[in-house]
Design a protein around this motif. Sequence first.
Motif, PDB file in Angstrom:
ATOM      1  N   VAL A 107      34.910  77.961  54.207  1.00 51.90           N
ATOM      2  CA  VAL A 107      35.457  79.084  54.961  1.00 51.90           C
ATOM      3  C   VAL A 107      34.805  79.072  56.335  1.00 51.90           C
ATOM      4  CG1 VAL A 107      35.491  81.603  55.105  1.00 51.90           C
ATOM      5  CG2 VAL A 107      35.934  80.463  52.921  1.00 51.90           C
ATOM      6  N   GLU A 108      35.611  79.191  57.375  1.00 53.48           N
ATOM      7  CA  GLU A 108      35.076  79.126  58.736  1.00 53.48           C
ATOM      8  C   GLU A 108      34.631  80.482  59.261  1.00 53.48           C
ATOM      9  OE1 GLU A 108      37.245  76.324  61.325  1.00 53.48           O
ATOM     10  OE2 GLU A 108      38.300  75.749  59.492  1.00 53.48           O
ATOM     11  N   PHE A 109      35.370  81.535  58.938  1.00 53.62           N
ATOM     12  CA  PHE A 109      35.019  82.882  59.399  1.00 53.62           C
ATOM     13  C   PHE A 109      35.331  83.893  58.307  1.00 53.62           C
ATOM     14  CE2 PHE A 109      36.589  80.715  63.317  1.00 53.62           C
ATOM     15  CZ  PHE A 109      35.380  80.647  63.980  1.00 53.62           C
ATOM     16  N   THR A 110      34.514  84.915  58.212  1.00 56.47           N
ATOM     17  CA  THR A 110      34.780  86.058  57.359  1.00 56.47           C
ATOM     18  C   THR A 110      34.837  87.279  58.258  1.00 56.47           C
ATOM     19  OG1 THR A 110      33.692  85.051  55.452  1.00 56.47           O
ATOM     20  CG2 THR A 110      33.928  87.452  55.436  1.00 56.47           C
ATOM     21  N   VAL A 111      35.946  88.003  58.206  1.00 54.73           N
ATOM     22  CA  VAL A 111      36.152  89.161  59.077  1.00 54.73           C
ATOM     23  C   VAL A 111      36.061  90.427  58.229  1.00 54.73           C
ATOM     24  CG1 VAL A 111      37.741  90.317  60.651  1.00 54.73           C
ATOM     25  CG2 VAL A 111      37.587  87.819  60.628  1.00 54.73           C
ATOM     26  N   LEU A 134      43.415  87.159  52.419  1.00 54.56           N
ATOM     27  CA  LEU A 134      43.196  88.595  52.505  1.00 54.56           C
ATOM     28  C   LEU A 134      42.430  89.107  51.284  1.00 54.56           C
ATOM     29  CD1 LEU A 134      46.848  89.480  53.569  1.00 54.56           C
ATOM     30  CD2 LEU A 134      44.890  89.075  55.067  1.00 54.56           C
ATOM     31  N   PHE A 135      41.597  90.126  51.497  1.00 52.42           N
ATOM     32  CA  PHE A 135      40.833  90.755  50.415  1.00 52.42           C
ATOM     33  C   PHE A 135      41.108  92.247  50.412  1.00 52.42           C
ATOM     34  CE2 PHE A 135      38.705  86.818  51.155  1.00 52.42           C
ATOM     35  CZ  PHE A 135      38.204  86.423  49.925  1.00 52.42           C
ATOM     36  N   ASP A 136      41.147  92.843  49.215  1.00 52.01           N
ATOM     37  CA  ASP A 136      41.436  94.272  49.150  1.00 52.01           C
ATOM     38  C   ASP A 136      40.192  95.144  49.230  1.00 52.01           C
ATOM     39  OD1 ASP A 136      40.407  93.958  46.601  1.00 52.01           O
ATOM     40  OD2 ASP A 136      42.219  94.589  45.554  1.00 52.01           O
ATOM     41  N   SER A 137      39.030  94.552  49.381  1.00 50.61           N
ATOM     42  CA  SER A 137      37.788  95.303  49.547  1.00 50.61           C
ATOM     43  C   SER A 137      37.045  94.796  50.778  1.00 50.61           C
ATOM     44  CB  SER A 137      36.885  95.147  48.318  1.00 50.61           C
ATOM     45  OG  SER A 137      37.517  95.693  47.179  1.00 50.61           O
ATOM     46  N   ALA A 138      36.101  95.606  51.238  1.00 47.58           N
ATOM     47  CA  ALA A 138      35.295  95.215  52.399  1.00 47.58           C
ATOM     48  C   ALA A 138      34.429  94.008  52.048  1.00 47.58           C
ATOM     49  CB  ALA A 138      34.418  96.380  52.834  1.00 47.58           C
ATOM     50  N   ASP A 139      33.930  93.345  53.058  1.00 53.05           N
ATOM     51  CA  ASP A 139      33.021  92.212  52.902  1.00 53.05           C
ATOM     52  C   ASP A 139      33.618  91.048  52.127  1.00 53.05           C
ATOM     53  OD1 ASP A 139      30.998  93.563  54.328  1.00 53.05           O
ATOM     54  OD2 ASP A 139      30.413  94.636  52.520  1.00 53.05           O
ATOM     55  N   ALA A 140      34.934  90.875  52.205  1.00 53.10           N
ATOM     56  CA  ALA A 140      35.625  89.766  51.543  1.00 53.10           C
ATOM     57  C   ALA A 140      35.303  89.718  50.056  1.00 53.10           C
ATOM     58  CB  ALA A 140      35.314  88.439  52.235  1.00 53.10           C
ATOM     59  N   THR A 141      35.416  90.878  49.414  1.00 55.13           N
ATOM     60  CA  THR A 141      35.192  90.984  47.975  1.00 55.13           C
ATOM     61  C   THR A 141      36.424  91.612  47.336  1.00 55.13           C
ATOM     62  OG1 THR A 141      34.156  93.167  48.197  1.00 55.13           O
ATOM     63  CG2 THR A 141      32.687  91.252  48.260  1.00 55.13           C
ATOM     64  N   GLY A 142      36.451  91.624  46.020  1.00 52.89           N
ATOM     65  CA  GLY A 142      37.588  92.195  45.297  1.00 52.89           C
ATOM     66  C   GLY A 142      38.678  91.160  45.132  1.00 52.89           C
ATOM     67  N   THR A 143      39.859  91.632  44.836  1.00 51.97           N
ATOM     68  CA  THR A 143      41.010  90.755  44.643  1.00 51.97           C
ATOM     69  C   THR A 143      41.394  90.123  45.974  1.00 51.97           C
ATOM     70  OG1 THR A 143      41.764  92.208  42.883  1.00 51.97           O
ATOM     71  CG2 THR A 143      43.384  90.682  43.780  1.00 51.97           C
ATOM     72  N   SER A 144      41.821  88.860  45.913  1.00 52.31           N
ATOM     73  CA  SER A 144      42.220  88.165  47.145  1.00 52.31           C
ATOM     74  C   SER A 144      43.604  87.568  47.000  1.00 52.31           C
ATOM     75  CB  SER A 144      41.215  87.068  47.493  1.00 52.31           C
ATOM     76  OG  SER A 144      41.235  86.052  46.509  1.00 52.31           O
ATOM     77  N   SER A 145      44.233  87.364  48.146  1.00 55.96           N
ATOM     78  CA  SER A 145      45.531  86.693  48.189  1.00 55.96           C
ATOM     79  C   SER A 145      45.306  85.185  48.098  1.00 55.96           C
ATOM     80  CB  SER A 145      46.240  87.017  49.504  1.00 55.96           C
ATOM     81  OG  SER A 145      45.579  86.382  50.594  1.00 55.96           O
ATOM     82  N   THR A 146      46.387  84.443  48.033  1.00 57.00           N
ATOM     83  CA  THR A 146      46.297  82.999  48.204  1.00 57.00           C
ATOM     84  C   THR A 146      46.085  82.748  49.695  1.00 57.00           C
ATOM     85  OG1 THR A 146      48.683  82.855  48.506  1.00 57.00           O
ATOM     86  CG2 THR A 146      47.853  82.552  46.263  1.00 57.00           C
TER      87      THR A 146
END
Length: 171
Positions: A107-111, A134-146
Amino acid sequence: MVKPNWNHLRAVLAAAASFAAAAGVLALAPAAAQAETTGDHCAYDIVRDDLSCADSPEAALAANSVGIQADTVLVRLYDQANYGTANGTFTLTAPGSYTCSAAYSPVEFTVTRMGSFVNRASSAHTYRSCDVKLFDSADATGTSSTWIDNLANLDTAAGGWSNRASSFQVS
């Protein structure tokens, strides 16, 4: 011979050391401490950690750029399906001519700093070989999209991602 006043000298040195320490802390303070501006269109420079918002995508990009070096757009999220800009946009930029690796790993960047754009993305467009997850929680946690390249309607992504993203990764 003049005898130094050791108490006075110690006080001056302590004050100087205290000032130097405070200046060092200020110099190390991240750019994120800057106030975010208002507006429905935001541009976020990932390298400088600088978020600028304005009343149009162009004005947000102009407020986000530094000097004569143009920012490169990597990802733009839209508040409307089909890349509609009327209700707002979130644009991820990097200074210069950055190009993503075109691979999902690493991963190059986490927003995680999306300002008022949390849970607003309805379509996504990527540039310069970048993809977005995409992530449904802050800090790139929780469920994610493809991994998404360009998608005019995020509801059509597996799991339905319209108005759901709280953070994202770029690769």
